[in-house]
Write a protein that holds these residues in place. Structure first.
Motif, PDB file in Angstrom:
ATOM      1  N   GLU A 102      92.627  -2.949 -78.332  1.00 38.40           N
ATOM      2  CA  GLU A 102      93.150  -3.621 -79.520  1.00 38.40           C
ATOM      3  C   GLU A 102      94.123  -2.710 -80.268  1.00 38.40           C
ATOM      4  OE1 GLU A 102      89.607  -5.724 -78.151  1.00 38.40           O
ATOM      5  OE2 GLU A 102      90.013  -3.595 -78.538  1.00 38.40           O
ATOM      6  N   GLN A 103      93.829  -1.432 -80.311  1.00 44.66           N
ATOM      7  CA  GLN A 103      94.730  -0.490 -80.976  1.00 44.66           C
ATOM      8  C   GLN A 103      96.039  -0.358 -80.199  1.00 44.66           C
ATOM      9  OE1 GLN A 103      91.898   2.777 -81.037  1.00 44.66           O
ATOM     10  NE2 GLN A 103      91.679   2.658 -83.271  1.00 44.66           N
ATOM     11  N   VAL A 104      95.955  -0.350 -78.893  1.00 42.67           N
ATOM     12  CA  VAL A 104      97.173  -0.301 -78.080  1.00 42.67           C
ATOM     13  C   VAL A 104      98.012  -1.548 -78.327  1.00 42.67           C
ATOM     14  CG1 VAL A 104      98.100  -0.214 -75.737  1.00 42.67           C
ATOM     15  CG2 VAL A 104      96.062   1.113 -76.316  1.00 42.67           C
ATOM     16  N   LYS A 105      97.351  -2.687 -78.367  1.00 39.26           N
ATOM     17  CA  LYS A 105      98.060  -3.940 -78.629  1.00 39.26           C
ATOM     18  C   LYS A 105      98.807  -3.885 -79.952  1.00 39.26           C
ATOM     19  CE  LYS A 105      95.901  -7.091 -80.655  1.00 39.26           C
ATOM     20  NZ  LYS A 105      95.664  -7.593 -82.027  1.00 39.26           N
ATOM     21  N   ASP A 106      98.157  -3.385 -80.984  1.00 34.45           N
ATOM     22  CA  ASP A 106      98.781  -3.306 -82.310  1.00 34.45           C
ATOM     23  C   ASP A 106     100.000  -2.390 -82.294  1.00 34.45           C
ATOM     24  OD1 ASP A 106      96.899  -5.028 -83.338  1.00 34.45           O
ATOM     25  OD2 ASP A 106      95.617  -3.437 -84.146  1.00 34.45           O
ATOM     26  N   LEU A 107      99.921  -1.292 -81.553  1.00 31.47           N
ATOM     27  CA  LEU A 107     101.059  -0.378 -81.465  1.00 31.47           C
ATOM     28  C   LEU A 107     102.247  -1.043 -80.763  1.00 31.47           C
ATOM     29  CD1 LEU A 107      99.183   2.931 -80.562  1.00 31.47           C
ATOM     30  CD2 LEU A 107     100.552   2.535 -82.622  1.00 31.47           C
TER      31      LEU A 107
ATOM     32  N   SER B 269     103.312  -3.658 -71.959  1.00 30.76           N
ATOM     33  CA  SER B 269     101.999  -3.235 -71.499  1.00 30.76           C
ATOM     34  C   SER B 269     101.737  -1.801 -71.930  1.00 30.76           C
ATOM     35  CB  SER B 269     101.890  -3.354 -69.980  1.00 30.76           C
ATOM     36  OG  SER B 269     102.877  -2.566 -69.342  1.00 30.76           O
ATOM     37  N   GLY B 270     100.460  -1.460 -72.011  1.00 33.09           N
ATOM     38  CA  GLY B 270     100.089  -0.118 -72.416  1.00 33.09           C
ATOM     39  C   GLY B 270      98.699   0.235 -71.939  1.00 33.09           C
ATOM     40  N   SER B 271      98.477   1.526 -71.731  1.00 33.61           N
ATOM     41  CA  SER B 271      97.164   2.054 -71.336  1.00 33.61           C
ATOM     42  C   SER B 271      96.652   2.964 -72.441  1.00 33.61           C
ATOM     43  CB  SER B 271      97.271   2.833 -70.029  1.00 33.61           C
ATOM     44  OG  SER B 271      97.764   2.011 -68.988  1.00 33.61           O
ATOM     45  N   PRO B 272      95.378   2.879 -72.765  1.00 31.69           N
ATOM     46  CA  PRO B 272      94.851   3.628 -73.911  1.00 31.69           C
ATOM     47  C   PRO B 272      94.592   5.103 -73.622  1.00 31.69           C
ATOM     48  CG  PRO B 272      93.100   2.387 -72.879  1.00 31.69           C
ATOM     49  CD  PRO B 272      94.360   2.020 -72.147  1.00 31.69           C
ATOM     50  N   LYS B 273      94.679   5.913 -74.676  1.00 30.21           N
ATOM     51  CA  LYS B 273      94.221   7.294 -74.610  1.00 30.21           C
ATOM     52  C   LYS B 273      92.696   7.306 -74.681  1.00 30.21           C
ATOM     53  CE  LYS B 273      96.297   8.749 -78.327  1.00 30.21           C
ATOM     54  NZ  LYS B 273      96.803   9.655 -79.372  1.00 30.21           N
ATOM     55  N   GLU B 274      92.138   8.497 -74.514  1.00 32.69           N
ATOM     56  CA  GLU B 274      90.690   8.650 -74.662  1.00 32.69           C
ATOM     57  C   GLU B 274      90.279   8.281 -76.075  1.00 32.69           C
ATOM     58  OE1 GLU B 274      87.007   9.105 -73.383  1.00 32.69           O
ATOM     59  OE2 GLU B 274      88.725   9.529 -72.084  1.00 32.69           O
ATOM     60  N   GLY B 275      89.257   7.409 -76.184  1.00 32.34           N
ATOM     61  CA  GLY B 275      88.744   7.016 -77.487  1.00 32.34           C
ATOM     62  C   GLY B 275      89.553   5.937 -78.175  1.00 32.34           C
ATOM     63  N   GLN B 276      90.588   5.453 -77.515  1.00 31.43           N
ATOM     64  CA  GLN B 276      91.447   4.418 -78.111  1.00 31.43           C
ATOM     65  C   GLN B 276      91.069   3.056 -77.545  1.00 31.43           C
ATOM     66  OE1 GLN B 276      95.671   4.712 -77.052  1.00 31.43           O
ATOM     67  NE2 GLN B 276      96.200   4.469 -79.209  1.00 31.43           N
ATOM     68  N   THR B 277      91.021   2.035 -78.388  1.00 31.98           N
ATOM     69  CA  THR B 277      90.663   0.702 -77.921  1.00 31.98           C
ATOM     70  C   THR B 277      91.913  -0.035 -77.440  1.00 31.98           C
ATOM     71  OG1 THR B 277      90.973  -0.364 -80.073  1.00 31.98           O
ATOM     72  CG2 THR B 277      88.813   0.629 -79.632  1.00 31.98           C
TER      73      THR B 277
ATOM     74  N   GLN C 152     103.162  10.290 -77.857  1.00 33.76           N
ATOM     75  CA  GLN C 152     101.872  10.274 -77.160  1.00 33.76           C
ATOM     76  C   GLN C 152     100.809   9.475 -77.915  1.00 33.76           C
ATOM     77  OE1 GLN C 152     101.148  14.069 -74.807  1.00 33.76           O
ATOM     78  NE2 GLN C 152     102.147  14.916 -76.631  1.00 33.76           N
ATOM     79  N   LYS C 153     101.251   8.328 -78.434  1.00 39.57           N
ATOM     80  CA  LYS C 153     100.318   7.495 -79.186  1.00 39.57           C
ATOM     81  C   LYS C 153      99.422   6.667 -78.266  1.00 39.57           C
ATOM     82  CE  LYS C 153     103.084   7.173 -83.400  1.00 39.57           C
ATOM     83  NZ  LYS C 153     103.829   6.279 -84.328  1.00 39.57           N
ATOM     84  N   VAL C 154      99.843   6.518 -77.003  1.00 35.11           N
ATOM     85  CA  VAL C 154      99.012   5.881 -75.978  1.00 35.11           C
ATOM     86  C   VAL C 154      99.164   6.698 -74.703  1.00 35.11           C
ATOM     87  CG1 VAL C 154      99.329   3.564 -76.976  1.00 35.11           C
ATOM     88  CG2 VAL C 154     100.854   4.352 -75.156  1.00 35.11           C
ATOM     89  N   LEU C 155      98.415   6.340 -73.677  1.00 37.57           N
ATOM     90  CA  LEU C 155      98.568   7.042 -72.406  1.00 37.57           C
ATOM     91  C   LEU C 155      99.951   6.768 -71.820  1.00 37.57           C
ATOM     92  CD1 LEU C 155      97.045   8.861 -70.404  1.00 37.57           C
ATOM     93  CD2 LEU C 155      96.354   6.784 -69.181  1.00 37.57           C
ATOM     94  N   LYS C 156     100.357   5.511 -71.830  1.00 38.19           N
ATOM     95  CA  LYS C 156     101.702   5.126 -71.411  1.00 38.19           C
ATOM     96  C   LYS C 156     101.962   3.697 -71.878  1.00 38.19           C
ATOM     97  CE  LYS C 156      99.947   3.924 -66.805  1.00 38.19           C
ATOM     98  NZ  LYS C 156     100.029   4.198 -65.357  1.00 38.19           N
ATOM     99  N   ALA C 157     103.239   3.386 -72.091  1.00 40.47           N
ATOM    100  CA  ALA C 157     103.628   2.049 -72.539  1.00 40.47           C
ATOM    101  C   ALA C 157     104.956   1.685 -71.895  1.00 40.47           C
ATOM    102  CB  ALA C 157     103.753   2.003 -74.058  1.00 40.47           C
ATOM    103  N   SER C 158     105.152   0.392 -71.650  1.00 41.95           N
ATOM    104  CA  SER C 158     106.395  -0.054 -71.018  1.00 41.95           C
ATOM    105  C   SER C 158     106.686  -1.496 -71.396  1.00 41.95           C
ATOM    106  CB  SER C 158     106.298   0.068 -69.489  1.00 41.95           C
ATOM    107  OG  SER C 158     105.262  -0.752 -68.988  1.00 41.95           O
ATOM    108  N   ALA C 159     107.920  -1.927 -71.104  1.00 42.36           N
ATOM    109  CA  ALA C 159     108.334  -3.309 -71.348  1.00 42.36           C
ATOM    110  C   ALA C 159     109.326  -3.709 -70.265  1.00 42.36           C
ATOM    111  CB  ALA C 159     108.963  -3.447 -72.727  1.00 42.36           C
TER     112      ALA C 159
END
Length: 982
Positions: free
Chosen positions: A409-414, A399-407, A378-385
């Motif tokens: 850019e942070q999703v991209k890095d993950l 692709s990925g969608s951020p959690k609350e308070g997450q940027t 649960q490091k992001v809201l959801k992620a896929s490839a």
């Protein structure tokens, strides 16, 4: 599942159980056969047994036999799409797709000799319009186009193609245009092949581009819908950036606004003459057919086509991307990030195989790197490839969608971090074997679908004219040969700083445009008219197909497992099983049930971590799922029968021994909060909620949600207790698989304990549909180009005696493209791209019917669209021929429908909810001929016409003034909080 996987899905679908276990691989070689006087090619060990014919004029025909249902999926395709559009007329291939539903000289026209001069004049006027720059002069030319189009329409028969296809029992009438293809789809009864081919041969012989300006308006609406779709905007920007010279990125399929405003019928005709030629086209059919007979019929029908060389699109070589290219998209929907890499195309077979394997290593839904390291944790809201494969290049996306308070850019890095893990080879090599076994498992299921077969064969033709079918058939076996070193080498070669990075941010799109509404005078649709060609097609003889009825007492075997009823249907086709535990208890009984069901995926036990559980299921090619509806919860285990004991035992262990994880729960709650916030930004969800508000009132099934305080108070132990206690309630066991009933009950009984004294199911909440006693408008503001309107009216209580009449009414009035509503709103008045209206039946015997209607239109046409639908709701136009076509289509649908597998059981359960104990289709079928137009008219007058409605309207308050809506009823502006309940 990524797109390459979809393309090859169903190619090895008949693999034996031994092959799944790793038996010696088969040989796949081109062979030649002769039968029925025709020579064809095929691939040895192709489970679809596809035959590839090339007719004398160059037309490709691909046939695959599947006798499961008395139906045939047909696709007629040309290797031309937006890639081939002239650079000064983008969107042209898509225009043409729409126009190929308008008819020819022989059908779609009352009198071709009188219609033709007007159509010639319209073509000339469009040519003038195309070359005119002055706004006033353009308006004058368009006025002439509109006037002459009205005269031409007096001789046109709108939707005659749809009437012919509907009359012969076709389903799924549709078409699509993409970058390298335009495909025309029909699903036909197996006894009307000659009728189908007669229509299609005529359709492609010499199409007439009639009713053009109203169809053009439908395309404008389609464009505007795309402009309201943040995902569509992101996709197009991604391609434009990834392909700065190739047409993949430089020519969008629907075209630019400028080109849409300046169409050329001459350019469209040139495109048709260039690309719709036999050497560039294929006829694909999969289903209940005799290939020797069908190839002869196709040859005779399309013999008129003359061979003509086709100039292939010369793909430019894109320069390598040397550093990340960052782009931003703004809009009202939720934020997300996409990373896209340009890859070798589908013709590079080895690369295509590696890309497919790598996408599964990253994201297979269970045990991929993104699944375990990102989604499970649960490091992001959801992620896929996934991979999108075309002929010249492929596109690999993450692709990925951020959690609350997450940027973002942070999703991209993950996301990029998981690529680094891949490049270092920090994954279990045995995953490749599991990927292959799961691919074969999925294909075993897919072989039964004629559409899967036809789509795969057509995809092979589009990409390489079917010449690489050998590699398509062997694709999954080739995946099994991939080594870890090859994966790592490929990843290091192609995944570096050579990507396009797209940030979809929430905010106003300052560049948003729309295609403005032209002044269109409604045109004639001539509902009662029929061409001589239609009559000729209808009179062609067809062998009858007898309907098959279910006998629930014979088709379903019943048993007992303790206090639980067991429903059983045997799988005689392959070695797959599906096991269900079904509880008459859902979210209306306990609002925490859906939460507990979702929480389970993040939990471990005393023996396994949650990651290990996912790996275990993936490695044995089995699945489990807990699904909670409003009144039922279903626990499902499925996969290979040979792994039945292992899969069921593992699921039972997980369900009964899962342990609370407060850290996982905290992250889960945070993701729920973000998901709720995102849902309030999504226009589809908003409209669904607004419609529920109109149907049930302020307290409704849609907003039956936990409040924030209730959610905050939930503990992990509460949710785990719910999961542990589930098996203690009364439930039903459903088995579909190869074992006998007794053997299945014995096998289930070894793993599944049924309570001797089941717990009492909590009483459910009740949501009653409200009665509309006056017109009301429920309005919700959303920043969009279009407007969306739903009409809602709740009617009387369910009675099975009305089923036939209601079904006939829906087919005639507003249920398809040949219906009264579609013909009037779209074809005649050009007020919407999408529209429908129907009398909705409840799912339970104590439920109420509802009238539901819909129009999605440009905001500045909303008033006209509402008035147009209201006219139809109050006064249904009469068309005896349209009515007879609706009845004929309904009968043929029933005649060719085959309910099989566990669908028999779920049909039985659905019937029980309605208080029925037999296959009610038999009663409906026997009553169709007795329904008259006067019956339908009386039903419309008594239940639809001149009644109060609730108008559920979503639009931008900058484009629609809520004050202007008062003429339709009392206006209530409904907030998002009222809609969603939080």
């Amino acid at each position: 599942m990524n797109l390459i996987k979809k393309a090859i899905c169903s190619l090895l679908l008949a693999c034996t159980m031994s092959s799944l276990a790793g038996a010696q691989q088969k040989k796949y070689e081109w062979k030649e056969g002769t039968s029925g006087g025709y020579t064809y090619k095929y691939i040895s060990n192709d489970p679809m047994k596809a035959r590839f014919y090339t007719l004398k004029n160059g037309l490709t025909v691909i046939l695959s036999v599947n006798k499961k249902d008395p139906r045939i999926q047909t696709l007629i395709g040309t290797r031309a799409g937006s890639n081939n559009d002239p650079s000064d007329h983008t969107g042209l291939a898509h225009y043409l797709e729409h126009l190929l539903f308008k008819g020819t000289q022989r059908y779609g026209s009352l009198d071709w000799s009188k219609e033709k001069p007007y159509l010639d004049q319209i073509e000339s006027l469009y040519d003038t319009y195309n070359r005119t720059a002055d706004a006033t002069a353009r308006q004058a030319v368009y006025h002439s186009i509109d006037s002459v189009s009205g005269l031409a329409a007096k001789y046109a028969i709108a939707n005659e193609y749809d009437k012919m296809m509907s009359g012969m029992g076709a389903q799924g009438t549709n078409a699509h245009t993409w970058v390298e293809e335009t495909i025309y789809e029909e699903d036909i009864p197996s006894n009307v092949v000659d009728k189908f081919l007669a229509v299609q041969a005529e359709r492609f012989k010499d199409p007439v581009f009639r009713l053009f300006h109203t169809e053009l308006e439908a395309v404008y609406e389609e464009k505007n819908r795309g402009l309201d779709n943040d995902g569509r905007k992101t996709y197009e920007l991604m391609l434009a950036t990834l392909f700065p010279t190739h047409n993949y990125g430089q020519q969008s399929t629907i075209g630019t606004i400028e080109h849409l405003k300046n169409p050329s019928l001459k350019a469209i005709r040139d495109f048709y003459n260039t690309y719709y030629v036999p050497g560039n086209m294929a006829v694909v059919m999969a289903g209940d057919l005799d290939p020797d007979q069908v190839i002869k019929q196709i040859d005779q029908a399309f013999a008129y086509m003359q061979p003509k060389p086709v100039k292939e699109y010369k793909a430019p070589v894109e320069k390598p991307i040397s550093a990340p290219i960052v782009k931003e998209v703004f809009g009202p929907d939720a934020e997300n990030v996409m990373i896209a890499f340009r890859m070798p195309g589908a013709l590079d077979v080895k690369s295509a195989v590696l890309q497919s394997v790598i996408s599964e290593v990253l994201n297979n839904g269970k045990a991929g790197l993104l699944d375990l390291n990102i989604n499970k944790q649960q490091k992001v809201l959801k992620a896929s490839a996934g991979v999108m494969g075309w002929k010249d290049y492929s596109v690999f996306t993450m692709s990925g969608s951020p959690k609350e308070g997450q940027t973002l850019e942070q999703v991209k890095d993950l996301l990029l971090g998981q690529l680094e893990i891949l490049k270092k080879g920090e994954f279990d090599e045995t995953m490749v074997k599991a990927i292959v076994n799961n691919a074969k498992l999925a294909e075993l299921v897919g072989v039964e679908s004629n559409k899967n077969r036809a789509t795969s064969m057509m995809d092979g033709f589009i990409k390489h004219r079917g010449k690489n079918w050998q590699t398509d058939v062997s694709f999954v076996d080739d995946m099994s040969k991939v080594t870890k070193k090859e994966i790592v080498d490929f990843a290091n070669k192609y995944f570096s700083n050579n990507y396009v990075l797209l940030y979809k941010r929430k905010g106003e799109d300052k560049n948003l445009q729309k295609v403005d509404k032209p002044a269109i005078t409604p045109v004639e649709v001539n509902r009662e008219a029929q061409s001589a060609f239609l009559k000729q097609v209808n009179e062609m003889p067809a062998n009858s197909i007898k309907p098959l009825w279910l006998d629930f007492d014979k088709d379903i075997q019943k048993g007992k497992l303790g206090t639980a009823d067991v429903l059983y249907v045997q799988n005689k086709d392959n070695g797959l099983f599906r096991l269900y535990y079904r509880f008459d208890m859902g979210s209306w009984n306990n609002k925490l049930l859906p939460l507990a069901a979702q929480y389970l995926q993040f939990l471990g036990t005393d023996k396994y971590t949650t990651e290990q559980i996912s790996k275990e299921f993936y490695n044995i090619a089995c699945n489990f799922n807990v699904s909670t509806g409003t009144d039922a919860t279903t626990l499902t285990v499925s996969g290979l029968q040979e792994n039945f004991d292992k899969a069921v035992a593992l699921f039972e262990h997980v369900l009964r021994n899962c342990k609370p994880d407060e850290q996982a729960l905290a992250a889960f709650k945070g993701r729920i909060a973000k998901g709720r916030a995102d849902s309030k930004l999504n226009k589809s969800n908003i409209l669904k909620g607004l419609t529920n508000y109109g149907m049930y009132g302020p307290k409704n099934p849609f907003n039956n949600q936990l409040s924030q305080s209730e959610l905050d108070a939930v503990t992990g132990q509460q949710l785990v207790d719910i999961l542990h206690s589930l098996p203690e309630y009364q439930h039903m066991v459903i088995y579909y698989g190869p074992q006998t009933l007794d053997a299945a009950i014995a096998a289930i009984g070894k793993q599944h304990q049924v309570p001797a004294t089941p717990k009492t199911i909590p009483a459910p909440l009740k949501f009653e549909k409200i009665s509309q006693d006056k017109n009301q408008v429920l309005f919700t503001n959303y920043d969009m180009v279009q407007s969306e309107v739903n009409w809602i009216r709740n009617a009387g209580n369910y009675t099975p005696d009305n089923t036939t009449l209601i079904s006939v009414f829906n087919g005639y009035f507003g249920g398809n493209m040949g219906s009264i509503v579609f013909q009037t709103i779209r074809e005649s008045k050009a007020l919407a791209y999408s529209t429908y209206a129907y009398y909705a039946s409840p799912e339970k015997k104590d439920g109420r019917y509802s009238v539901v209607a819909y129009v999605g239109s440009q905001a500045d046409k909303m008033g006209e669209a509402i008035n147009g639908m209201n006219e139809l709701l109050n006064d249904m136009p009469r068309s005896e021929k349209g009515f007879m076509t609706a009845k004929q289509s309904m009968k043929q649908d029933i005649e060719t429908e085959r309910i099989t597998q566990d669908g028999i059981i779920f049909t039985y359960l659905g019937s029980k909810k309605l208080g029925l104990d037999t296959d009610y289709r038999k009663t409906v079928y026997s009553q169709i001929d007795g329904i008259t137009y006067d019956d339908v008219k009386k039903f419309h007058d008594e239940n639809i016409a001149n009644k109060p409605y609730t108008y559920c309207i979503m639009a931008s308050d900058k484009k629609v003034n809520p004050e202007d809506l008062k003429k339709f009823g009392d206006v209530k502006v409904v907030s998002l909080e009222e809609i969603f309940g939080y």
